[in-house]
Scaffold this motif. Structure first.
Motif, PDB file in Angstrom:
ATOM      1  N   VAL A  83     -29.178 -17.362   3.964  1.00  0.00           N
ATOM      2  CA  VAL A  83     -27.924 -17.870   3.389  1.00  0.00           C
ATOM      3  C   VAL A  83     -28.056 -19.368   3.133  1.00  0.00           C
ATOM      4  O   VAL A  83     -27.720 -19.870   2.060  1.00  0.00           O
ATOM      5  CB  VAL A  83     -26.730 -17.574   4.323  1.00  0.00           C
ATOM      6  N   ARG A  84     -28.565 -20.079   4.117  1.00  0.00           N
ATOM      7  CA  ARG A  84     -28.733 -21.535   3.977  1.00  0.00           C
ATOM      8  C   ARG A  84     -29.774 -21.870   2.899  1.00  0.00           C
ATOM      9  O   ARG A  84     -29.596 -22.815   2.121  1.00  0.00           O
ATOM     10  CB  ARG A  84     -29.116 -22.152   5.308  1.00  0.00           C
ATOM     11  N   ALA A  85     -30.841 -21.113   2.843  1.00  0.00           N
ATOM     12  CA  ALA A  85     -31.872 -21.344   1.819  1.00  0.00           C
ATOM     13  C   ALA A  85     -31.302 -21.120   0.417  1.00  0.00           C
ATOM     14  O   ALA A  85     -31.650 -21.850  -0.516  1.00  0.00           O
ATOM     15  CB  ALA A  85     -33.073 -20.434   2.063  1.00  0.00           C
ATOM     16  N   LEU A  86     -30.431 -20.139   0.290  1.00  0.00           N
ATOM     17  CA  LEU A  86     -29.801 -19.871  -1.005  1.00  0.00           C
ATOM     18  C   LEU A  86     -28.965 -21.073  -1.446  1.00  0.00           C
ATOM     19  O   LEU A  86     -29.036 -21.504  -2.601  1.00  0.00           O
ATOM     20  CB  LEU A  86     -28.930 -18.620  -0.927  1.00  0.00           C
ATOM     21  N   PHE A  87     -28.205 -21.633  -0.517  1.00  0.00           N
ATOM     22  CA  PHE A  87     -27.390 -22.795  -0.852  1.00  0.00           C
ATOM     23  C   PHE A  87     -28.260 -23.997  -1.214  1.00  0.00           C
ATOM     24  O   PHE A  87     -28.011 -24.681  -2.214  1.00  0.00           O
ATOM     25  CB  PHE A  87     -26.451 -23.147   0.307  1.00  0.00           C
ATOM     26  N   GLU A  88     -29.288 -24.247  -0.432  1.00  0.00           N
ATOM     27  CA  GLU A  88     -30.186 -25.377  -0.717  1.00  0.00           C
ATOM     28  C   GLU A  88     -30.885 -25.197  -2.067  1.00  0.00           C
ATOM     29  O   GLU A  88     -31.059 -26.165  -2.818  1.00  0.00           O
ATOM     30  CB  GLU A  88     -31.212 -25.555   0.401  1.00  0.00           C
ATOM     31  N   ALA A 133     -23.237 -12.046  -1.860  1.00  0.00           N
ATOM     32  CA  ALA A 133     -22.632 -11.084  -0.933  1.00  0.00           C
ATOM     33  C   ALA A 133     -23.700 -10.261  -0.214  1.00  0.00           C
ATOM     34  O   ALA A 133     -23.594 -10.005   0.993  1.00  0.00           O
ATOM     35  CB  ALA A 133     -21.663 -10.166  -1.686  1.00  0.00           C
ATOM     36  N   THR A 134     -24.737  -9.869  -0.920  1.00  0.00           N
ATOM     37  CA  THR A 134     -25.821  -9.096  -0.300  1.00  0.00           C
ATOM     38  C   THR A 134     -26.532  -9.917   0.769  1.00  0.00           C
ATOM     39  O   THR A 134     -26.816  -9.432   1.871  1.00  0.00           O
ATOM     40  CB  THR A 134     -26.828  -8.627  -1.373  1.00  0.00           C
ATOM     41  N   ILE A 135     -26.799 -11.176   0.463  1.00  0.00           N
ATOM     42  CA  ILE A 135     -27.470 -12.045   1.432  1.00  0.00           C
ATOM     43  C   ILE A 135     -26.561 -12.314   2.625  1.00  0.00           C
ATOM     44  O   ILE A 135     -27.023 -12.346   3.776  1.00  0.00           O
ATOM     45  CB  ILE A 135     -27.979 -13.323   0.736  1.00  0.00           C
ATOM     46  N   ASP A 150     -16.231 -10.462   5.508  1.00  0.00           N
ATOM     47  CA  ASP A 150     -16.133  -9.845   4.189  1.00  0.00           C
ATOM     48  C   ASP A 150     -17.155 -10.550   3.280  1.00  0.00           C
ATOM     49  O   ASP A 150     -16.947 -11.709   2.900  1.00  0.00           O
ATOM     50  CB  ASP A 150     -14.718 -10.015   3.639  1.00  0.00           C
ATOM     51  N   PRO A 151     -18.262  -9.884   2.951  1.00  0.00           N
ATOM     52  CA  PRO A 151     -19.302 -10.536   2.145  1.00  0.00           C
ATOM     53  C   PRO A 151     -18.796 -11.033   0.789  1.00  0.00           C
ATOM     54  O   PRO A 151     -19.249 -12.073   0.301  1.00  0.00           O
ATOM     55  CB  PRO A 151     -20.368  -9.449   1.971  1.00  0.00           C
ATOM     56  N   ASP A 152     -17.847 -10.310   0.201  1.00  0.00           N
ATOM     57  CA  ASP A 152     -17.313 -10.734  -1.093  1.00  0.00           C
ATOM     58  C   ASP A 152     -16.473 -12.005  -0.958  1.00  0.00           C
ATOM     59  O   ASP A 152     -16.510 -12.871  -1.841  1.00  0.00           O
ATOM     60  CB  ASP A 152     -16.488  -9.619  -1.738  1.00  0.00           C
ATOM     61  N   GLN A 153     -15.738 -12.123   0.134  1.00  0.00           N
ATOM     62  CA  GLN A 153     -14.976 -13.346   0.383  1.00  0.00           C
ATOM     63  C   GLN A 153     -15.929 -14.522   0.615  1.00  0.00           C
ATOM     64  O   GLN A 153     -15.711 -15.618   0.112  1.00  0.00           O
ATOM     65  CB  GLN A 153     -14.036 -13.179   1.585  1.00  0.00           C
ATOM     66  N   PHE A 158     -18.557 -19.494  -1.197  1.00  0.00           N
ATOM     67  CA  PHE A 158     -19.852 -20.106  -1.504  1.00  0.00           C
ATOM     68  C   PHE A 158     -19.851 -20.598  -2.948  1.00  0.00           C
ATOM     69  O   PHE A 158     -20.190 -21.749  -3.239  1.00  0.00           O
ATOM     70  CB  PHE A 158     -20.943 -19.047  -1.280  1.00  0.00           C
ATOM     71  N   HIS A 159     -19.452 -19.720  -3.856  1.00  0.00           N
ATOM     72  CA  HIS A 159     -19.448 -20.061  -5.280  1.00  0.00           C
ATOM     73  C   HIS A 159     -18.458 -21.190  -5.574  1.00  0.00           C
ATOM     74  O   HIS A 159     -18.772 -22.120  -6.336  1.00  0.00           O
ATOM     75  CB  HIS A 159     -19.131 -18.815  -6.110  1.00  0.00           C
ATOM     76  N   ALA A 160     -17.292 -21.122  -4.974  1.00  0.00           N
ATOM     77  CA  ALA A 160     -16.298 -22.179  -5.183  1.00  0.00           C
ATOM     78  C   ALA A 160     -16.850 -23.533  -4.736  1.00  0.00           C
ATOM     79  O   ALA A 160     -16.630 -24.561  -5.390  1.00  0.00           O
ATOM     80  CB  ALA A 160     -15.013 -21.841  -4.435  1.00  0.00           C
TER      81      ALA A 160
END
Length: 194
Positions: A83-88, A133-135, A150-153, A158-160
């Motif tokens: 999750v953190r790697a995705l954000f970075e 959401a999958t990650i 809730d992965p979608d939340q 994250f996107h916001a």
């Protein structure tokens, strides 16, 4: 890759850089001809219309995004680390193109305009949200995030946060944008900790 494919890839690289600066509506075959040193007729043979140029450039952006954001994130261990790697990786994506995230630019142009570009852009963004959401789901499965997450939340938040970061970095020239984004992301992740 054949010489023709290499040429097309180089053309689309230039088109993507232009679209990141002036938007997809500002991207023209004439402007691309000037940037590449090719003739308009030669470029027209590759794309046949401005809409095809836009659609192919958007698809090219998807390939860049996968290589810049998704692949590096998927190399990280499952769970919170991924999750953190995705954000970075997304923070790095903001610097890949001259004008920043081409998806943010395109969303402003096409959010209220029906047509093929809007449909393609919406599909790309839906795929991105599903990936987040999958990650996040792997973080739940690994026990890093609470079971009631809730992965979608999480994907929405994250996107916001990435959209806010884009505004602070690109529009407001906030020198602290990266630090603020990381701090906000840490708080977001902490909210979901198991």
């Amino acid at each position: 890759m054949s010489k023709g494919e290499q040429t097309k890839t180089a053309i689309l690289d230039d088109a993507l850089q232009i679209a990141s600066r002036v938007g997809f509506e500002g991207l023209t075959i004439g402007q691309l001809a000037e940037a590449t040193g090719m003739s308009k007729s030669g470029l027209f043979a590759h794309f046949r219309s401005k809409e095809q140029l836009q659609l192919q450039t958007l698809e090219h952006a998807r390939r860049w995004f996968i290589d810049t954001v998704m692949r590096p994130a998927l190399d990280a261990p499952r769970g919170e680390a991924r999750v953190r790697a995705l954000f970075e990786s997304w923070l790095k994506w903001e610097d890949v193109l001259d004008g920043g995230c081409v998806y943010v630019t395109a969303a402003v142009e096409y959010d209220d305009r029906p047509g093929l570009m809007r449909e393609a852009l919406a599909r790309h963004q839906q795929d991105w949200l599903k990936s987040i959401a999958t990650i996040a789901g792997t973080a739940i499965a690994e026990g890093d995030f609470r079971a009631d997450t809730d992965p979608d939340q999480f994907a929405f938040e994250f996107h916001a946060l990435t959209l806010g970061f884009h505004q602070f970095l690109r529009l407001l020239d906030d020198d602290l944008a990266v630090r603020r984004a990381r701090s906000s992301f840490d708080r977001l992740v902490t909210c979901y900790h198991a």
